[in-house]
Scaffold this motif. Structure first.
Motif, short mmCIF file in Angstrom:
data_model
loop_
_atom_site.label_atom_id
_atom_site.label_comp_id
_atom_site.label_asym_id
_atom_site.label_seq_id
_atom_site.Cartn_x
_atom_site.Cartn_y
_atom_site.Cartn_z
N GLN A 139 0.84 -1.19 0.00
CA GLN A 139 0.00 0.00 0.00
C GLN A 139 0.88 1.25 0.00
O GLN A 139 0.64 2.20 -0.74
N ARG A 140 1.93 1.22 0.80
CA ARG A 140 2.84 2.36 0.86
C ARG A 140 3.56 2.57 -0.48
O ARG A 140 3.76 3.69 -0.91
N VAL A 141 3.97 1.48 -1.08
CA VAL A 141 4.66 1.62 -2.36
C VAL A 141 3.71 2.24 -3.39
O VAL A 141 4.10 3.11 -4.17
N ALA A 142 2.45 1.80 -3.35
CA ALA A 142 1.47 2.37 -4.29
C ALA A 142 1.35 3.87 -4.07
O ALA A 142 1.26 4.65 -5.03
N MET A 143 1.39 4.29 -2.81
CA MET A 143 1.33 5.73 -2.54
C MET A 143 2.61 6.41 -2.98
O MET A 143 2.59 7.51 -3.51
N GLY A 144 3.72 5.72 -2.74
CA GLY A 144 5.00 6.28 -3.15
C GLY A 144 5.06 6.50 -4.64
O GLY A 144 5.57 7.52 -5.13
N ARG A 145 4.49 5.56 -5.37
CA ARG A 145 4.49 5.68 -6.82
C ARG A 145 3.70 6.92 -7.25
O ARG A 145 4.01 7.54 -8.26
N ALA A 146 2.68 7.26 -6.46
CA ALA A 146 1.89 8.45 -6.79
C ALA A 146 2.64 9.72 -6.42
O ALA A 146 2.72 10.65 -7.22
N ILE A 147 3.21 9.79 -5.20
CA ILE A 147 3.76 11.08 -4.77
C ILE A 147 5.07 11.42 -5.47
O ILE A 147 5.40 12.58 -5.63
N VAL A 148 5.79 10.42 -5.93
CA VAL A 148 7.08 10.68 -6.55
C VAL A 148 6.91 11.52 -7.82
O VAL A 148 7.81 12.22 -8.25
N ARG A 149 5.71 11.49 -8.37
CA ARG A 149 5.49 12.20 -9.63
C ARG A 149 5.18 13.66 -9.43
O ARG A 149 5.19 14.43 -10.39
N ASP A 150 4.79 14.05 -8.23
CA ASP A 150 4.38 15.42 -7.99
C ASP A 150 3.28 15.82 -8.97
O ASP A 150 3.41 16.78 -9.73
N PRO A 151 2.18 15.10 -9.00
CA PRO A 151 1.15 15.33 -10.01
C PRO A 151 0.23 16.48 -9.63
O PRO A 151 0.28 16.98 -8.51
N LYS A 152 -0.59 16.89 -10.56
CA LYS A 152 -1.56 17.94 -10.27
C LYS A 152 -2.62 17.43 -9.32
O LYS A 152 -3.13 18.17 -8.49
N MET C 1 -0.76 21.12 -6.07
CA MET C 1 0.44 20.91 -5.28
C MET C 1 1.54 21.80 -5.82
O MET C 1 2.47 21.36 -6.45
N LYS C 2 1.38 23.09 -5.58
CA LYS C 2 2.43 23.99 -6.06
C LYS C 2 3.26 24.43 -4.89
O LYS C 2 2.84 24.39 -3.73
N ILE C 3 4.42 24.86 -5.20
CA ILE C 3 5.43 24.95 -4.16
C ILE C 3 5.53 26.35 -3.57
O ILE C 3 5.77 26.52 -2.39
N SER C 4 5.26 27.36 -4.38
CA SER C 4 5.52 28.74 -3.97
C SER C 4 4.75 29.07 -2.69
O SER C 4 3.59 28.75 -2.53
N GLY C 5 5.43 29.74 -1.76
CA GLY C 5 4.76 30.25 -0.59
C GLY C 5 4.51 29.20 0.49
O GLY C 5 4.03 29.53 1.56
N GLN C 6 4.82 27.96 0.20
CA GLN C 6 4.53 26.95 1.21
C GLN C 6 5.78 26.20 1.60
O GLN C 6 5.72 25.19 2.27
N THR C 7 6.91 26.71 1.16
CA THR C 7 8.15 25.98 1.39
C THR C 7 8.51 25.92 2.87
O THR C 7 9.32 25.10 3.26
N SER C 8 7.90 26.80 3.67
CA SER C 8 8.29 26.81 5.07
C SER C 8 7.56 25.73 5.87
O SER C 8 7.90 25.48 7.01
#
Lengths: 367, 270, 326
Positions: A139-152, C1-8
């Motif tokens: 479950q954690r890996v599945a979440m990791g796969r999502a957050i590593v992308r920094d998606p919208k 998930m934008k970064i500006s202004g929340q880096t702290s």
């Protein structure tokens, strides 16, 4: 990034799965889609992901129309119920796969995988294959796969339902915490109303392809717009019993021979058939004044901290929860009291709430 | 104790069943005098190995090469044409999928000896008999393709759909997800099906016999059938030929036995 | 998930922004349908479908056409040939050997299927027991199934040889049949010679499918029956057989189909002879087309047999649609 759905429709052949969904998810919010199975919540999530084609309407992510775009052009990440980890790749490869597909160079991929792994405590597992992990680790890996992308946008499709009860409760908090730290925009599908209530900023209750009601969790609890939402949100479920407004218009009688009279918080037309709703936790043992009625103890269960009393009231069943122990025997008569402000009234025909317009008084300390 | 008794009986049964294979090798090792002996000797008395003479005297290099050309051609064509179809049939649901599957099954059950007549006449009209090995490849592909699709389909159906969807979200197109996720995960079934198609085509007889007239382009089965004439008595030579021909097939089978059994079972059941 | 202004924010993950993959506003073009849409499914299916229509379905239709035409050495290369109605059917069916071939086909199929099923079932039951090596031995049986049919035909022809065949010798040693049987050259036995070889070839497939069916029967059923006092025979009769009905039905259809495909054994052992005593329809059809160049006759028999095979296959598909076994 905000998500906007305008008149979204989904047909499967003749089956109308989503019937004109309008929804706006502000950036940074955690939105939960709840409802019984088959209500369309997963379909809605999958249309946002691009895994199901949209039949009509528009979908915008961060202001851009992505209605007709394939998933890879939407910049969304998704956590699947089954986790959907690639069995032929290690944890690190699983997490870095999306980055690899975007042609990031190897050092960037490794760095970002490291960061995401550290966030989730997965550093020690990066070289393992999914089959070598426990359910919670997957479950954690599945979440990791999502957050590593920094998606919208993050999409979650019942991500906790394959975990055991204790881990599920723990992960609820962790997931919400992660959402806050990432300042992410999340859409979370679950059939478990407690998950929705405890995690989300905004809860969307769906039923048969439509949005039945949406709002802040406690608003849904306090002012359910319909009998369906009233029954779905809250546990144990709200007692909903048929009744009729009495000639005075200020009280209603539970249906059934000589049913007790319940005073109403408002004036209704006499003789109108209604549904009366009372949450089990709003009932209390009562000697003093206020609204009350008589019942007979039918069944009793105790968890130690909470006592569940099943009552027969005018030949209808009701549940009451008390935060203390109770020494009664089956068949004992009991006087039940409640605050008229806690009474929910629904139209018998449309099942719509007749009290939602009323401003509820602020209630402190209710969870 | 009882279990070992069962093992002993099992070995006995298996041995009896596979006796024809043993008899092929045993005969290949007997000389002509021992072959006509009656009752026959169970174990060759004067083992006598005659591979070279049969191998070259019977033009086996040419025959085996032609069989290999046919088998490789059919296998390649079947993989290219059939893998995608097996994938779609393993994924999609609906009435048209059922109809398609029914059609594929119908094509699978047609006996080669019955369809070879129209294929021969048609290929003759199309001028394909001028390149007879290609004609055999085309005909045998039609026979092997349905089998391949049915076996592979089960394998693709076993790949969770979620994995492909995760790949779509991760940035693949559907086409890329098919190649990078579905195919690698279904590779066992694909391998088994491809090997079986290869072995079937390597032992194909009807089409080669009917369509190839030039002896230099003939396959190993047809070479064997010429050897097996009505009044033949050179059983030593025939069994040597057979042993040379069959041994590679048996080696492949033994190496992949476990996977073949698993793949066949899955394909036949689902 | 934008970064500006929340880096702290404490615990915030520092990840650099990605190149925006959605920068180009794309619509689904024709090309994209094949990469991402239903077009991909259609394309992949069409590869197989078109091939099978051209090289599978079209030949069948062409056979039907030829069975209604006059096709001989002279018209073989022509595109249009004279139609003769059902004359070919009348001609083929009234030939003296037609009835014999039909009877042989029936005997060959019935005997092969029945014996393969019984022997396959017995072997499946035996190897179903838990003993060391059961799985490997069961797998070894498939070696027969994988051999080229013509080679198998050759081996059996040698084993069944009249003068110095090992089978005759075995029959003599065991006193089952002291005199030599000339299996292939005696019209009374030639069909059975091929049938024996075909049974041998078909056993592994039967055994494999029946093993799978047996493995799918829940063990607790047998335990329950045992507690109810059922002996081994009764358990087989009241549990194994009923639970295997779907498998058996599918298997019989498949065996009939495979037996009707058998060609190589006839080519390798008897050539249908002597004097058609071991000839069956699928071999006769080929002989007419390719040995006597009576293509119309060959096509006519092919049409009749294809109809039979497709009928059996339809039964098979029907039976597996309801039961999930086959």
């Amino acid at each position: 990034m905000q998500i906007t759905l305008d008149g979204l429709q989904k047909h499967y052949g003749t089956y109308h799965a989503l019937k004109s969904i309008d929804l706006a998810v502000p950036a940074g919010q955690f939105v939960a889609l709840v409802g019984p199975s088959g209500c369309g919540k997963s379909t809605l999530l999958r249309t946002i992901a691009g895994l199901e084609a949209i039949s009509a309407g528009t979908l915008r992510i961060a202001g851009e129309d992505v209605t007709r775009r394939p998933p890879r052009q939407r910049d969304v990440a998704m956590v699947f119920q089954s986790y959907a980890l690639y069995p032929h790749m290690t944890v690190a490869e699983n997490m870095g796969y999306a980055l690899k597909l975007r042609r990031l160079n190897r050092t960037d991929i490794a760095r970002r995988t490291q960061v995401a792994a550290a966030t989730l405590g997965l550093e020690a597992l990066l070289g393992r294959y999914p089959r070598e992990l426990s359910g919670g680790q997957r479950q954690r890996v599945a979440m990791g796969r999502a957050i590593v992308r920094d998606p919208k946008v993050f999409l979650f499709d019942e991500p906790l339902s394959n975990l055991d009860a204790a881990l599920r409760v723990h992960m609820r908090g962790e997931l919400r915490d992660l959402h806050d730290r990432l300042a992410a925009t999340s859409v979370y599908v679950t059939h478990d109303q407690i998950e929705a209530m405890t995690m989300a900023d905004h809860v969307v209750v769906m039923r048969a392809g439509r949005i039945e009601q949406q709002g802040r969790p406690l608003d849904l609890y306090d002012r359910p717009a319909s009998r369906f939402v009233a029954g779905f949100i809250g546990s144990p479920a709200m007692n909903i019993l048929p009744g009729t407004v009495d000639p005075s218009g200020r009280a209603a009688r539970l249906d059934g021979a000589e049913g007790p009279l319940l005073s109403l918080p408002m004036l209704l037309e006499p003789g109108r058939p209604v549904l009366l709703g009372l949450r089990p936790e709003h009932l209390r043992l009562s000697q003093e004044g206020g609204a009350r009625f008589d019942g007979v103890v039918d069944h009793i269960e105790s968890t130690g901290s909470t006592t569940f009393v099943k009552l027969k009231v005018a030949s209808q069943a009701m549940v009451m929860t008390l935060a203390r122990r109770l020494d009664v025997t089956l068949g004992d008569p009991m006087q039940i009291g409640f605050d008229p402000a806690d009474l929910h009234i629904f139209d018998r025909e449309s099942e719509a709430s007749l009290v939602t317009q009323r401003d509820a008084p602020p209630r402190a300390g209710r969870a | 104790m009882k279990r070992y008794l069962l093992t002993a009986i099992g070995i006995g049964i298996t041995g009896a069943y596979l006796f024809p294979l043993y008899w092929m090798y045993a005969t290949a090792l007997k000389d002509d005098a021992e072959i006509v002996q009656y009752p026959p000797t169970l174990v060759p008395q004067r083992p006598f190995w005659n591979v070279g003479e049969v191998f070259f005297g019977r033009h086996m290099p040419s025959y085996l090469w032609n069989s290999l050309v046919v088998a490789v051609g059919v296998t390649a064509l079947v993989i290219v044409l059939g893998t995608g179809c097996a994938y779609v049939l393993g994924r999609a649901r609906g009435r048209w999928v059922d109809a398609l599957l029914f059609f594929v099954l119908m094509m699978q059950v047609l006996p080669s000896s019955l369809v070879v007549t129209p294929l021969f006449v048609g290929f003759n009209l199309a001028g394909l008999l001028g390149t007879p090995r290609l004609a055999v490849i085309l005909a045998q592909t039609a026979k092997a393709l349905p089998f391949y699709v049915v076996i592979c389909r089960a394998s693709f159906a076993g790949v969770p759909r979620d994995l492909e969807e995760a790949a779509l979200v991760d940035g693949h197109s559907r086409l890329a997800a098919f190649f990078h996720i579905a195919v690698p995960l279904a590779r066992n079934g694909i391998l088994v099906a491809a090997v079986l198609v290869f072995l079937q085509s390597f032992g194909e007889y009807v089409f080669a016999r009917s369509m190839i007239s030039d002896d230099g382009l003939q396959t190993a089965t047809v070479g064997l059938s010429a050897f097996l004439g009505p009044n033949t008595s050179d059983w030593h030579g025939i069994m040597t030929y057979s042993a040379i021909y069959v041994t590679p097939i048996l080696i492949i089978f033994v190496l992949l036995q476990r996977r073949i059994v698993a793949g066949l079972t899955a394909g036949a059941i689902k | 998930m934008k970064i500006s202004g929340q880096t702290s924010r404490p615990g915030r993950i520092a990840v650099s922004a990605l190149p925006d993959p959605t920068a180009s506003t794309m619509r689904l073009s024709v090309f994209d349908t094949f990469r991402d849409g239903r077009g991909l499914d259609a394309l992949l299916v069409l590869l197989t479908l078109v091939y099978l229509i051209v090289f599978g379905l079209a030949p069948i239709l062409y056979t039907v056409l030829m069975s209604l035409q006059q096709v001989d050495m002279f018209t073989l290369g022509d595109f249009s040939r004279p139609f003769v109605g059902f004359a070919n059917y009348v001609d083929v069916l009234t030939r003296p050997e037609a009835g014999m071939v039909a009877r042989h086909t029936l005997v060959f199929v019935a005997l092969s299927v029945a014996c393969q099923l019984v022997l396959g079932f017995a072997l499946a039951l035996f190897f179903q027991q838990d003993f060391p090596g059961a799985g490997i031995m069961r797998g070894l049986f498939l070696a027969a199934w994988i051999m080229p049919g013509l080679v198998v035909g050759g081996i059996w022809r040698w084993m069944l040889a009249g003068d110095n065949g090992v089978v005759n010798s075995l029959l003599a040693v065991t006193h089952l049949h002291p005199t030599k049987i000339f299996w292939m050259s005696d019209p009374a036995t030639s069909l059975y010679a091929v049938t024996i070889a075909n049974i041998w070839l078909g056993i592994p497939f039967n055994m494999l499918l029946l093993s799978v069916g047996l493995a799918a029967i829940p063990k607790d059923l047998y335990e329950a029956a045992q507690l109810d006092g059922a002996g081994p025979v009764e358990r087989f009769r009241s549990i194994t057989l009923p639970m295997m009905r779907a498998t058996l039905g599918a298997l019989v259809s498949l065996s009939v189909i495979f037996t009707l495909q058998q060609f190589d054994l006839f080519a390798g052992m008897t050539q249908g002879g002597p004097s058609n005593s071991s000839n069956v329809a699928q071999f006769w059809s080929w002989q007419l087309s390719f040995q006597t160049y009576d293509i119309a006759g060959g096509s006519t028999i092919a049409v009749l047999m294809i109809a039979v095979v497709i009928g059996v296959a339809t039964l098979y598909v029907r039976s597996t649609r309801h039961e999930q076994i086959g």
